[in-house]
Design an enzyme around this catalytic site. Structure first.
Site, PDB file in Angstrom:
ATOM      1  N   GLY A  46      43.541  37.096  43.828  1.00  0.00           N
ATOM      2  CA  GLY A  46      44.729  37.708  43.397  1.00  0.00           C
ATOM      3  C   GLY A  46      45.891  36.918  43.405  1.00  0.00           C
ATOM      4  N   GLN A  51      54.857  34.989  44.355  1.00  0.00           N
ATOM      5  CA  GLN A  51      54.331  33.645  44.820  1.00  0.00           C
ATOM      6  C   GLN A  51      54.459  32.463  44.065  1.00  0.00           C
ATOM      7  OE1 GLN A  51      50.058  35.851  45.654  1.00  0.00           O
ATOM      8  NE2 GLN A  51      50.519  34.422  47.210  1.00  0.00           N
ATOM      9  N   CYS A  92      45.598  34.700  52.471  1.00  0.00           N
ATOM     10  CA  CYS A  92      46.891  34.465  51.280  1.00  0.00           C
ATOM     11  C   CYS A  92      47.331  33.179  50.802  1.00  0.00           C
ATOM     12  CB  CYS A  92      48.127  35.116  51.936  1.00  0.00           C
ATOM     13  SG  CYS A  92      49.718  35.178  50.617  1.00  0.00           S
ATOM     14  N   LEU A  93      47.235  33.036  49.625  1.00  0.00           N
ATOM     15  CA  LEU A  93      47.405  31.648  48.992  1.00  0.00           C
ATOM     16  C   LEU A  93      48.658  31.067  49.380  1.00  0.00           C
ATOM     17  CD1 LEU A  93      45.927  32.324  45.420  1.00  0.00           C
ATOM     18  CD2 LEU A  93      44.826  31.236  47.452  1.00  0.00           C
ATOM     19  N   HIS A 134      47.663  44.216  48.764  1.00  0.00           N
ATOM     20  CA  HIS A 134      48.317  42.839  49.518  1.00  0.00           C
ATOM     21  C   HIS A 134      49.412  42.436  48.270  1.00  0.00           C
ATOM     22  CE1 HIS A 134      47.514  38.860  51.279  1.00  0.00           C
ATOM     23  NE2 HIS A 134      48.104  38.469  49.931  1.00  0.00           N
ATOM     24  N   HIS A 138      53.332  41.917  48.157  1.00  0.00           N
ATOM     25  CA  HIS A 138      54.267  40.473  47.565  1.00  0.00           C
ATOM     26  C   HIS A 138      55.455  40.809  46.786  1.00  0.00           C
ATOM     27  CE1 HIS A 138      52.185  37.209  49.340  1.00  0.00           C
ATOM     28  NE2 HIS A 138      50.905  37.454  48.775  1.00  0.00           N
TER      29      HIS A 138
HETATM   30  O1  K1U Z   1      47.980  36.997  47.458  1.00  0.00           O
HETATM   31  C1  K1U Z   1      47.277  35.834  47.604  1.00  0.00           C
HETATM   32  O2  K1U Z   1      47.840  35.155  48.200  1.00  0.00           O
HETATM   33  C2  K1U Z   1      45.654  36.003  47.272  1.00  0.00           C
HETATM   34  C3  K1U Z   1      44.937  36.517  48.235  1.00  0.00           C
HETATM   35  C4  K1U Z   1      44.512  37.955  48.002  1.00  0.00           C
HETATM   36  C5  K1U Z   1      43.755  38.686  49.125  1.00  0.00           C
HETATM   37  C6  K1U Z   1      42.750  38.181  49.646  1.00  0.00           C
HETATM   38  C7  K1U Z   1      42.076  38.808  50.634  1.00  0.00           C
HETATM   39  C8  K1U Z   1      42.345  40.127  50.891  1.00  0.00           C
HETATM   40  C9  K1U Z   1      43.232  40.468  50.500  1.00  0.00           C
HETATM   41  C10 K1U Z   1      44.134  39.766  49.396  1.00  0.00           C
HETATM   42  C11 K1U Z   1      43.618  35.469  48.159  1.00  0.00           C
HETATM   43  O3  K1U Z   1      42.866  35.504  47.376  1.00  0.00           O
HETATM   44  S1  K1U Z   1      43.198  34.732  49.637  1.00  0.00           S
HETATM   45  C12 K1U Z   1      41.967  33.753  49.146  1.00  0.00           C
HETATM   46  C13 K1U Z   1      40.541  34.556  49.030  1.00  0.00           C
HETATM   47  O4  K1U Z   1      39.982  34.484  48.087  1.00  0.00           O
HETATM   48  C14 K1U Z   1      40.009  35.259  50.224  1.00  0.00           C
HETATM   49  C15 K1U Z   1      40.395  35.257  51.697  1.00  0.00           C
HETATM   50  C16 K1U Z   1      39.957  36.087  52.436  1.00  0.00           C
HETATM   51  C17 K1U Z   1      39.173  37.139  52.139  1.00  0.00           C
HETATM   52  C18 K1U Z   1      38.651  37.276  50.747  1.00  0.00           C
HETATM   53  C19 K1U Z   1      39.233  36.332  49.804  1.00  0.00           C
HETATM   54 ZN    ZN Z   2      49.133  36.662  49.307  1.00  0.00          ZN
END
Ligand code: K1U
Ligand code: ZN
Length: 169
Positions: A46, A51, A92-93, A134, A138
């Site tokens: 996402g 962001q 979170c990125l 999530h 943001h």
């Molecule tokens: O908003 C963002 O920074 C993107 C975020 C979204 C998100 C991941 C996990 C749970 C809730 C929201 C990411 O994509 S972080 C990277 C990722 O792919 C990931 C990390 C942990 C679990 C699953 C995916």
């Molecule tokens: Zn995030």
């Protein structure tokens, strides 16, 4: 199409509250396309416009294994939340390398416009429901680490500042 720079916690700009999109025009569609490219390149599931330093209510998501099912939510609004909540592991990125558990509704119903400006309602559970909550945080200027204890959050802030100094020098 272009890759957009992603703001990193604790950048204060991540706390700006996003404004509604007034018209879904070519500028918004170009932003959607750049955000999708940025999300796929960063291997995220996402990305919120906040962001990438655009403070408009716009989210892109793709939770599919094949990375071929983009979901665009413009001016999203939660119209229903489940009675139950559970802890889920989140990342979170904007906070690279940090993962922790956050309590979220098990299921949500979100009403939003798609990239064509058409209002739709999405019923979400599982990872999609978690991701929607999530990303909507943001848009309200909230980063997931704000659900953690002050001790954990301060450690994360210190770690992120150190990483950013090392990247700069
Ligand atoms: O908003 C963002 O920074 C993107 C975020 C979204 C998100 C991941 C996990 C749970 C809730 C929201 C990411 O994509 S972080 C990277 C990722 O792919 C990931 C990390 C942990 C679990 C699953 C995916
Ligand atoms: Zn995030």
């Amino acid at each position: 199409m272009a890759l957009l720079p992603i703001l990193c916690y604790p950048d204060p700009k991540l706390h700006i509250v996003a404004s509604p999109v007034q018209t879904v025009d070519g500028h918004i569609r170009a932003l959607v396309s750049d955000m999708l490219e940025t999300m796929y390149e960063a291997k995220g599931i996402g990305l919120a416009a906040s962001q990438v330093d655009v403070h408009k209510r716009l989210i892109v998501i793709d939770v599919s294994e094949e990375r071929n099912a983009p979901l665009v939510l413009i001016n999203p609004d939660l119209s229903w939340t489940s009675p139950g909540k559970h802890l889920n592991e989140e990342g979170c990125l904007s906070v690279p390398g940090i993962y922790d558990s956050v309590e979220r509704f098990d299921a949500v119903k979100v009403t939003a416009m798609d990239a064509g400006g058409v209002w739709r309602t999405v019923d979400a559970d599982g990872v999609l429901a978690v991701c929607i909550q999530h990303e909507m945080d943001h848009l309200m200027g909230k980063v997931f680490v704000e659900y953690l204890s002050p001790l954990k959050r301060n450690r994360i802030k210190t770690k992120m500042r150190k990483l950013q100094r090392e990247d700069r020098d």
